[in-house]
Design an enzyme around this catalytic site. Sequence first.
Site, PDB file in Angstrom:
ATOM      1  N   GLY A 192       0.840  -1.195   0.000  1.00  0.00           N
ATOM      2  CA  GLY A 192       0.000   0.000   0.000  1.00  0.00           C
ATOM      3  C   GLY A 192       0.866   1.234   0.000  1.00  0.00           C
ATOM      4  N   ASP A 223      -5.477   6.593  15.811  1.00  0.00           N
ATOM      5  CA  ASP A 223      -4.082   6.241  16.106  1.00  0.00           C
ATOM      6  C   ASP A 223      -3.574   5.047  15.321  1.00  0.00           C
ATOM      7  OD1 ASP A 223      -3.973   8.269  18.015  1.00  0.00           O
ATOM      8  OD2 ASP A 223      -5.008   6.973  19.457  1.00  0.00           O
ATOM      9  N   GLU A 231      11.773  -9.535  -0.157  1.00  0.00           N
ATOM     10  CA  GLU A 231      10.985  -8.910   0.898  1.00  0.00           C
ATOM     11  C   GLU A 231       9.482  -8.943   0.630  1.00  0.00           C
ATOM     12  OE1 GLU A 231      10.859  -4.277  -0.321  1.00  0.00           O
ATOM     13  OE2 GLU A 231      11.999  -4.824   1.458  1.00  0.00           O
TER      14      GLU A 231
END
Lengths: 269, 269
Positions: free
Chosen positions: A65, A103, A133
């Site tokens: 993202g 948060d 990765e």
Amino acid sequence: MTENEFLQEYDISQFDRPSVAADIVVLAIRNELTDNYRREANKKLSVLLVKRSDYPFKDQWSLPGGFLLQNETLEECAIRKTFEKTGVHPVSVMPTGVFSELDRDPRTRVISNAFVSVLTEDVDIPYSTGTRETKWFDVEFTKENDTFTLMLRSNDITIKTVMSESSHKFGEYRYKYISGDKLAFDHSLILSSSLSTLRKNADNYYITLDFLPEKFTLTQFQSVQEAIQNKPQITANFRRKTESYVTPTDEYITGAGHRPAKLYTRKEK
Amino acid sequence: MTENEFLQEYDISQFDRPSVAADIVVLAIRNELTDNYRREANKKLSVLLVKRSDYPFKDQWSLPGGFLLQNETLEECAIRKTFEKTGVHPVSVMPTGVFSELDRDPRTRVISNAFVSVLTEDVDIPYSTGTRETKWFDVEFTKENDTFTLMLRSNDITIKTVMSESSHKFGEYRYKYISGDKLAFDHSLILSSSLSTLRKNADNYYITLDFLPEKFTLTQFQSVQEAIQNKPQITANFRRKTESYVTPTDEYITGAGHRPAKLYTRKEK
DNA sequence: GCAAAAGTGTTAACAGTACACCCATGT
DNA sequence: ACATGGGTGTACTGTTAACACTTTTGC
């Protein structure tokens, strides 16, 4: 003052603005290996995760993202990010919800728009290439009483998260963390929520069809449906139920060691 | 560098950030007047619109909405805006999609998150209070061949918009303008899209129930269902189909000039 | 009494389930 | 030849649609 004068003097910096991002649950139907040339492979649902190379949540697994650019829509952002991470360019992605809790990102306020993309054509899944990765993980999301368990398995890694349902209004599924491992940010929750939304929506066959290629066999269609909903179907019944959603072509797929399968296209609504 | 050091040095201003807003389709089931004390009123779906007092789109009708504050989620923003405009405090609002097209707001890039709120308890509908800048409009959204018509009617105003479907992937409904009047911004399109999403989702009874008060009669439930989907139901069948979604209480509503109706609560899933 | 909504019962049509069975192919 | 997926027919079962009917109330 005219509308034009107003717009010229308009100062966008007078309002606080959160950052806006798209996170994508990239799913693929992975074929398990078989030693039998005739036998159809078992289908498993896999999700693509990325190991974070930077803070925050450095070295933790996360959904692909990133932040929205000024010259793209959210859908375009999700498609771009899917391509950057998988090399696959989906024609479209399915929105599954917006996560705007205060948060959820320690850097600053970030609104995350979640998407699902199901890759139904064969992807080269780098299932065990050590140092990369990005990796594909087998997905299992199960419910027992009021407890939901998300199991993500790569060949040498297991991520197990236990959650409960925090809200179920208006057909949206939201979870909260109880125990176990976590993906970066609230990505365990986004993944669970998106998967639930996809599963529920997939009882509308058009949604599964939106992920299939232009031409497909009914067995392909059935496999994707079964993988998404994690529920086997009886072929004869599946064909009758989907009859009004597809149009037969006069092409066939041959060379599979059994009777050739007719290709179909989706019937427009 | 540790994660804490990273976060201290993190500069949020390095990324362009769009503005983020919520726009709400506030719907109510309006009772048409009757002269018969026994007769149940006809139900019509109405939407609350606001006349814009400032540029841009000054003096045009628009959906209530506004920018997200730093200390609230999008749902809270939508609930706050609904309250500010209607005086009604809905317990929750249903998300119906995100609109992120580049030029949808002439001031600056604005991402609009659409919500629907259906008010099922009697609202004091200021249906004909001349000079107010908020008004309820009767809603009709109809399809004929490939053309969709949105009719909004107040006692002295008619807003008629003709649209076509621009995309229908993944169960999302998106429209584009063809001809007729427009609400401010792309609000005609947001309203049409949200109404379509609501209608489709309402075939899941839980979603209609989420809008009803704690205790309700089956006739109330049926009226809301019919108003949302704009489709009459046969009472006997409706009751059987919804039987597993509701729990009877031992309270009754009396004083309506006919047999008292039992009150029900929604059954948790 | 009577009009209206609340609520029940009965039947027929339809869609979904389970399962038995035949077809066409590559090795 | 044969194992396998492709594809069809049939009987059963549960859900839904349509409609006739009874109950209870306030005026």
